[in-house]
Design an enzyme around this catalytic site. Structure first.
Site, PDB file in Angstrom:
ATOM      1  N   LYS A   1       0.815  -1.222   0.000  1.00 42.58           N
ATOM      2  CA  LYS A   1       0.000   0.000   0.000  1.00 42.58           C
ATOM      3  C   LYS A   1       0.843   1.264   0.000  1.00 42.58           C
ATOM      4  O   LYS A   1       0.558   2.203  -0.730  1.00 42.58           O
ATOM      5  CB  LYS A   1      -0.957  -0.004   1.210  1.00 42.58           C
ATOM      6  CG  LYS A   1      -2.017  -1.068   1.177  1.00 42.58           C
ATOM      7  CD  LYS A   1      -3.048  -0.879   2.269  1.00 42.58           C
ATOM      8  CE  LYS A   1      -2.467  -0.965   3.658  1.00 42.58           C
ATOM      9  NZ  LYS A   1      -1.868  -2.295   3.946  1.00 42.58           N
TER      10      LYS A   1
ATOM     11  N   ARG B   1      -9.599   2.606   9.289  1.00 43.32           N
ATOM     12  CA  ARG B   1      -9.081   1.290   9.662  1.00 43.32           C
ATOM     13  C   ARG B   1     -10.187   0.345  10.111  1.00 43.32           C
ATOM     14  O   ARG B   1      -9.973  -0.862  10.256  1.00 43.32           O
ATOM     15  CB  ARG B   1      -8.041   1.446  10.773  1.00 43.32           C
ATOM     16  CG  ARG B   1      -7.187   0.216  11.019  1.00 43.32           C
ATOM     17  CD  ARG B   1      -6.110   0.511  12.028  1.00 43.32           C
ATOM     18  NE  ARG B   1      -5.103   1.417  11.525  1.00 43.32           N
ATOM     19  CZ  ARG B   1      -4.063   1.048  10.797  1.00 43.32           C
ATOM     20  NH1 ARG B   1      -3.889  -0.215  10.471  1.00 43.32           N
ATOM     21  NH2 ARG B   1      -3.180   1.935  10.384  1.00 43.32           N
TER      22      ARG B   1
ATOM     23  N   ARG C   1      11.965 -10.531   4.712  1.00 46.79           N
ATOM     24  CA  ARG C   1      12.770  -9.311   4.754  1.00 46.79           C
ATOM     25  C   ARG C   1      13.952  -9.446   5.708  1.00 46.79           C
ATOM     26  O   ARG C   1      13.826 -10.021   6.783  1.00 46.79           O
ATOM     27  CB  ARG C   1      11.914  -8.112   5.190  1.00 46.79           C
ATOM     28  CG  ARG C   1      11.065  -7.554   4.095  1.00 46.79           C
ATOM     29  CD  ARG C   1      10.520  -6.183   4.437  1.00 46.79           C
ATOM     30  NE  ARG C   1       9.694  -6.141   5.627  1.00 46.79           N
ATOM     31  CZ  ARG C   1       8.525  -5.506   5.703  1.00 46.79           C
ATOM     32  NH1 ARG C   1       8.037  -4.879   4.650  1.00 46.79           N
ATOM     33  NH2 ARG C   1       7.844  -5.490   6.828  1.00 46.79           N
TER      34      ARG C   1
ATOM     35  N   ARG D   1      13.694  -8.480  11.673  1.00 50.06           N
ATOM     36  CA  ARG D   1      13.063  -7.750  12.764  1.00 50.06           C
ATOM     37  C   ARG D   1      12.012  -8.634  13.436  1.00 50.06           C
ATOM     38  O   ARG D   1      11.373  -9.468  12.786  1.00 50.06           O
ATOM     39  CB  ARG D   1      12.377  -6.480  12.254  1.00 50.06           C
ATOM     40  CG  ARG D   1      13.308  -5.463  11.620  1.00 50.06           C
ATOM     41  CD  ARG D   1      12.559  -4.199  11.271  1.00 50.06           C
ATOM     42  NE  ARG D   1      11.314  -4.493  10.560  1.00 50.06           N
ATOM     43  CZ  ARG D   1      10.405  -3.579  10.239  1.00 50.06           C
ATOM     44  NH1 ARG D   1      10.590  -2.322  10.560  1.00 50.06           N
ATOM     45  NH2 ARG D   1       9.311  -3.916   9.580  1.00 50.06           N
TER      46      ARG D   1
ATOM     47  N   ARG E   1      -0.828  -9.996  12.762  1.00 49.35           N
ATOM     48  CA  ARG E   1      -1.238  -8.740  12.109  1.00 49.35           C
ATOM     49  C   ARG E   1      -2.335  -8.990  11.078  1.00 49.35           C
ATOM     50  O   ARG E   1      -3.268  -8.199  10.940  1.00 49.35           O
ATOM     51  CB  ARG E   1      -0.036  -8.075  11.428  1.00 49.35           C
ATOM     52  CG  ARG E   1       0.971  -7.473  12.401  1.00 49.35           C
ATOM     53  CD  ARG E   1       2.244  -7.057  11.691  1.00 49.35           C
ATOM     54  NE  ARG E   1       2.008  -6.035  10.686  1.00 49.35           N
ATOM     55  CZ  ARG E   1       2.893  -5.698   9.754  1.00 49.35           C
ATOM     56  NH1 ARG E   1       4.052  -6.325   9.691  1.00 49.35           N
ATOM     57  NH2 ARG E   1       2.606  -4.750   8.875  1.00 49.35           N
TER      58      ARG E   1
END
Length: 215
Positions: A13, A88, A127, A161, A172
């Site tokens: 996004k 949201r 990542r 991370r 999430r």
């Protein structure tokens, strides 16, 4: 144009918002930027938001809505805007409708970036960030370093991370499904929803989005 951008974490996004806002000559308004700006400027809303954040609590809708309202009333947003991360949930979507109606405006489209859950996990959990310079970002599949675990640019150690672990990503996604996904049906019922695939190269997705919005 007045557009809301929605999609799960990892859908791209932020990247697409920047390109679309530039192509459409409208400001990109993201929730993250709103919070950072209000907190750094010490606004009343920023001070209230920081108190909740420092306590590890969710910032109430009314504060987020207030920040969004203030930003959308700025001169550069008079001709349109692209909202990223707001609304949201359905309560925020309803508040946005009330704000726009009160100002004699309305949304033109809600762009939904669609991507499978397993792809989201693959994108985020893969990542790797450089410990020496966090701007150096790699991916075990899509942008692998020449030497595993070593930054190509400065030879710093690459690490994952905590926020990027598979367990965190799936949590999430669960929050997204519970809180945010219902706004898709909310906007679909208003005839505003435009859904596109978020798979492919960045420029391909941008073109897909622009073509969809033109229709």
């Amino acid at each position: 144009m007045r557009i809301v951008l929605v999609g799960p974490p990892g859908a791209g996004k932020g990247t697409q918002a920047a390109f679309l806002a530039k192509n459409l000559s409208i400001p990109h308004i993201s929730t993250g930027d709103l919070f950072r700006a209000n907190i750094s400027q010490g606004t009343e809303l920023g001070v209230r938001a920081k108190a909740f954040m420092d306590a590890g609590e969710l910032v109430p809708d009314e504060i987020t809505i207030g920040m969004a309202k203030d930003r959308m009333e700025q001169p550069d947003a008079a001709g349109g805007f692209l909202l990223d991360g707001f609304p949201r949930n359905v309560a925020q979507a309803e508040a946005l409708d009330e704000m726009l109606t009160g100002a004699g405006m309305k949304l033109d489209a809600v762009l939904d970036l669609e991507v499978e859950e397993d792809e989201v996990v693959k994108r985020i959990a893969g990542r790797r960030i450089c410990r020496r310079d966090s701007a150096h970002v790699f991916h075990v599949i899509y942008a692998a370093p020449k030497v595993e675990g070593v930054c190509d640019k400065c030879e710093g150690e690459l690490y994952q991370r905590d926020d990027d672990s598979e367990a965190t990503v799936r949590n999430r996604l669960e929050v997204y499904h519970t809180q945010t996904e219902p706004i898709i049906d909310y906007y679909k019922s208003q005839g505003l929803l435009v859904t596109i695939s978020a798979l492919g190269e960045v420029h391909e997705i941008t073109k897909r989005a622009m073509d969809a919005l033109k229709k």
